[in-house]
Design an enzyme around this catalytic site. Structure first.
Site, PDB file in Angstrom:
ATOM      1  N   ARG A   1     -17.675  23.167  17.826  1.00  0.00           N
ATOM      2  CA  ARG A   1     -19.131  23.318  17.976  1.00  0.00           C
ATOM      3  C   ARG A   1     -19.416  24.541  18.830  1.00  0.00           C
ATOM      4  O   ARG A   1     -19.692  24.446  20.025  1.00  0.00           O
ATOM      5  CB  ARG A   1     -19.710  22.034  18.584  1.00  0.00           C
ATOM      6  CG  ARG A   1     -19.731  20.884  17.566  1.00  0.00           C
ATOM      7  CD  ARG A   1     -19.987  19.557  18.236  1.00  0.00           C
ATOM      8  NE  ARG A   1     -18.876  19.222  19.129  1.00  0.00           N
ATOM      9  CZ  ARG A   1     -18.875  18.208  19.992  1.00  0.00           C
ATOM     10  NH1 ARG A   1     -19.925  17.419  20.068  1.00  0.00           N
ATOM     11  NH2 ARG A   1     -17.826  17.983  20.763  1.00  0.00           N
TER      12      ARG A   1
ATOM     13  N   ASP B   1     -20.998  27.814  20.613  1.00  0.00           N
ATOM     14  CA  ASP B   1     -22.283  28.081  21.269  1.00  0.00           C
ATOM     15  C   ASP B   1     -23.035  29.215  20.588  1.00  0.00           C
ATOM     16  O   ASP B   1     -22.476  29.948  19.766  1.00  0.00           O
ATOM     17  CB  ASP B   1     -22.031  28.502  22.728  1.00  0.00           C
ATOM     18  CG  ASP B   1     -21.637  27.332  23.597  1.00  0.00           C
ATOM     19  OD1 ASP B   1     -22.172  26.224  23.392  1.00  0.00           O
ATOM     20  OD2 ASP B   1     -20.790  27.532  24.495  1.00  0.00           O
TER      21      ASP B   1
ATOM     22  N   ARG C   1     -14.706  30.565  27.986  1.00  0.00           N
ATOM     23  CA  ARG C   1     -15.558  31.556  28.662  1.00  0.00           C
ATOM     24  C   ARG C   1     -15.426  31.446  30.182  1.00  0.00           C
ATOM     25  O   ARG C   1     -15.505  32.456  30.889  1.00  0.00           O
ATOM     26  CB  ARG C   1     -17.006  31.398  28.220  1.00  0.00           C
ATOM     27  CG  ARG C   1     -17.210  31.847  26.767  1.00  0.00           C
ATOM     28  CD  ARG C   1     -18.522  31.356  26.205  1.00  0.00           C
ATOM     29  NE  ARG C   1     -19.650  31.792  27.011  1.00  0.00           N
ATOM     30  CZ  ARG C   1     -20.886  31.300  26.888  1.00  0.00           C
ATOM     31  NH1 ARG C   1     -21.153  30.360  26.005  1.00  0.00           N
ATOM     32  NH2 ARG C   1     -21.851  31.767  27.660  1.00  0.00           N
TER      33      ARG C   1
END
Lengths: 266, 266
Positions: A60, A62, A210
């Site tokens: 999923r 971003d 990230r």
């Protein structure tokens, strides 16, 4: 005598897709913009006259995150009949003009899940490390002006390999039950002005890649010693780690399954 | 006594730039859209209060063609004083939000020309060879669905190496005095779904790279034998060669000079 042959309520298809996440709100349907899920499910619905075709993805992603090869399963209504190339080309046609395209398609059993059957996921994060902003790589790299030392970043990255509590690199919104993850690879390499960080694991926490990159950048600047990565990991506290690197440098590279559903196509 | 010290009428700067040609009309100023030249000259003018700053490029790329590293010279009015990083960052700032950026800048003599001092130019042409259209590489590759054989394309390419009359691969609008060119390199290599064609010469005729690629694709399909490239070259007739490949697969990679004007910066 009643026919007791169970008719499956759905026909499940695995599809391999590629997308440019620029301008999209990410995988998941949201009210504030266009999602990959909405585009794909709408394209599938158009192939069969408007019925709902639910989907589940292996990742999923971003808003702004890209995918070079990600797998999604789509549940078409029972009775719909397609050949693999019809699913691939039909979906890709209805996905126009968006930068989302289907690379491959294969029928799978209803017990097979793009998400839960996945054995590993692989991401690449790209940094453009030079004084000038990106032109060709705009929206596809994190522009870092300060010189980064990729060797030091690799030394820092090595502290994160293996099975650990990754709470320090986990978004507060993360919905996973456990912060335990096993990192199989976290490699940093420089090619000219670009730094590529590639990582592989069975699964990742929300924003984990990230957040790891954001801390590794501090090592790359020389602001942190490489072994600080081990301390930050051990602290299990998001507040001690570095900032979250921007989404546009991130690309979902690939996902693996015990049995590759697309192997019969090639 | 009169001061007879010659004041140069201009201060010439060499700048290395990168651009994404998508949506631009190419290098040269035109009335029908935004050109790289217009963007760059306007950015330079803004740095000095609006005076005209003429420019000359090493490669007058067509609409949609990209550049990874191309050199341009800009003639600032005499008396303007800048340091290299001020030219680089000032121009890049005023080029926003366009996908054109200055990578480097260096002062050069008024006898030095980005165009006429160049010893070689290098281009890359990218083909995406798969059934599905491009998502990540949209506007940066020619999408070819039919399988291409890169080895056969390389065999065909070899016929074009050396000094020849390239009239068969020259656009009718080409303004060069002579159709003679010396091709130093024309290499074809496959990396997965991508085929990269790289070529180097002192200079190229208008559309020469795209025309060579268009003919090589016919070899790659198996429609032409590789030695047909030699026949087409010898015919010196544009009508016998293949079609012009689309512009968005083309990228100006680099240009070389006897003395690299940017060598003192790094």
């Amino acid at each position: 005598m009643t026919d007791i042959t169970a008719t499956p309520p759905i026909v499940r298809w695995a599809v391999k897709i590629e997308y440019d996440g620029t301008g999209l709100v990410g995988w998941q349907r949201q009210n504030n913009g266009i999602s990959v899920q909405e585009l794909l499910e709408n394209a599938a619905a158009r192939m069969i006259g408007g019925q709902i075709v639910p989907s589940v993805t292996a990742g999923r992603t971003d808003a702004g995150v890209h995918a070079a090869s990600i797998v999604v399963h789509l549940d078409f209504p029972a009775g719909t009949q397609f050949r693999s190339h019809q699913i691939r080309d039909g979906l890709s046609f209805h996905l126009k003009p968006h930068r989302v395209v289907v690379l491959d398609a294969a029928p799978v059993g209803a017990e097979w899940s793009a998400r839960f059957s996945a054995l590993w996921r692989r991401y690449r994060f790209t940094i453009l490390n030079r004084p000038s902003r990106a032109a060709l790589m705009e929206n596809h790299a994190w522009h870092v002006k300060r010189p980064l030392n990729a060797e030091l970043m690799q030394k820092g990255a090595d502290y994160l390999l293996g099975r650990h509590d990754f709470s320090s690199f986990r978004a507060s919104a993360c919905q996973a039950n456990s912060p335990m993850r096993t990192l199989d690879e976290l490699s940093v390499r420089r090619e000219g002005e670009l730094i590529f960080i590639e990582t592989q694991a069975r699964s990742f926490l929300h924003h984990q890649v990230r957040n790891m990159v954001g801390s590794l950048a501090l090592v790359g600047y020389g602001q942190w010693e490489p072994d600080k990565m081990g301390e930050v990991l051990a602290a299990c506290d998001r507040r001690v780690a570095g900032p979250t690197a921007p989404s546009d440098g991130l690309c979902f590279l690939d996902v693996g399954y015990e049995e590759n559903p697309f192997s019969k196509n090639s």
